[in-house]
Design an enzyme around this catalytic site. Structure first.
Site, short mmCIF file in Angstrom:
data_model
loop_
_atom_site.label_atom_id
_atom_site.label_comp_id
_atom_site.label_asym_id
_atom_site.label_seq_id
_atom_site.Cartn_x
_atom_site.Cartn_y
_atom_site.Cartn_z
N HIS A 119 0.83 -1.21 0.00
CA HIS A 119 0.00 0.00 0.00
C HIS A 119 0.86 1.26 0.00
O HIS A 119 2.03 1.25 0.40
CB HIS A 119 -0.95 0.02 1.20
CG HIS A 119 -0.26 0.12 2.53
ND1 HIS A 119 0.29 1.30 3.00
CD2 HIS A 119 -0.03 -0.81 3.48
CE1 HIS A 119 0.82 1.10 4.18
NE2 HIS A 119 0.65 -0.18 4.50
N GLU A 148 -2.30 -7.10 7.55
CA GLU A 148 -0.96 -6.94 8.10
C GLU A 148 -0.82 -7.77 9.38
O GLU A 148 -1.80 -8.16 10.02
CB GLU A 148 -0.71 -5.45 8.40
CG GLU A 148 0.64 -5.11 9.02
CD GLU A 148 1.85 -5.53 8.17
OE1 GLU A 148 2.02 -6.75 7.96
OE2 GLU A 148 2.62 -4.65 7.78
#
Length: 200
Positions: free
Chosen positions: A10, A84
């Protein structure tokens, strides 16, 4: 034509810029992160070299990841498997802050209280790799996620333990390419930056 797995981290967030561990927290992209994501889409298109849609596009369900996918021109299925690493009590803290109480701490060498273990992260990475390998028979695979988890994913692709992810650096909106050579898994490209591409 050989198919590959493309990993896209990202774009920049306020927390990634300041080094704060960002697991479950839903932190949005910065203005720079938005631009990085758009440029990454252009880089991805050049790397793939085809207009043929990818066989599988997955994204973490965190905004910073799925928004990066959108800005890169991707329609992604969201899955918690790409989330994550869960940092538990260390969520939102920087490594220097954690080391004030745990000298020498890194996510690769020490536990995160109330967070995910390396084995738990590896299990998610293995699930993603299995799904990616199945999809590769129909074309490319694009995975949009996060720094630490994607590094574990690379290690898992290479049949290495999670702690070996420390050796793979991934910057915001960086692209990596995984593939094989005669059946042996390999990293074909690592952490290609998006900053070289102009966007409108």
């Amino acid at each position: 034509m050989t198919s590959h797995v493309y990993l896209l981290r990202h774009g920049q967030t306020e927390w990634s810029e300041s080094g704060r561990h960002t697991g479950r927290s839903d932190i949005p992209l910065t203005a720079e992160g938005v631009q990085q994501a758009r440029r990454a889409g252009a880089v991805l298109a050049r790397l793939r070299g085809t207009d043929r849609p990818a066989a599988l596009v997955l994204s973490s369900p965190r905004e910073r990841a799925w928004r990066t996918a959108e800005l890169a021109g991707l329609e992604a299925e969201r899955t918690e498997d790409l989330a994550e690493w869960g940092y538990g009590d260390y969520e939102g803290l920087t490594t220097p802050q954690i080391r004030e109480t745990v000298p020498g701490w890194t996510v690769w060498t020490h536990p995160s209280p109330n967070g995910e273990t390396q084995d738990e992260v590896r299990e998610r990475a293995e699930a993603v790799v299995r799904r990616a390998r199945r999809a590769l028979t129909g074309g490319d695979v694009v995975l949009v996620g996060h720094g630490h988890f994607s590094r574990v994913l690379i290690a898992t692709w290479l049949n290495l333990p999670p702690k070996e992810g420390v050796h793979f650096g991934l910057d915001p909106a960086g692209l990596s390419v995984l593939g094989e050579e005669r059946g042996d898994p390999q990293v074909r490209r690592l952490n290609i930056p998006a900053w070289e591409v102009d966007v409108d």
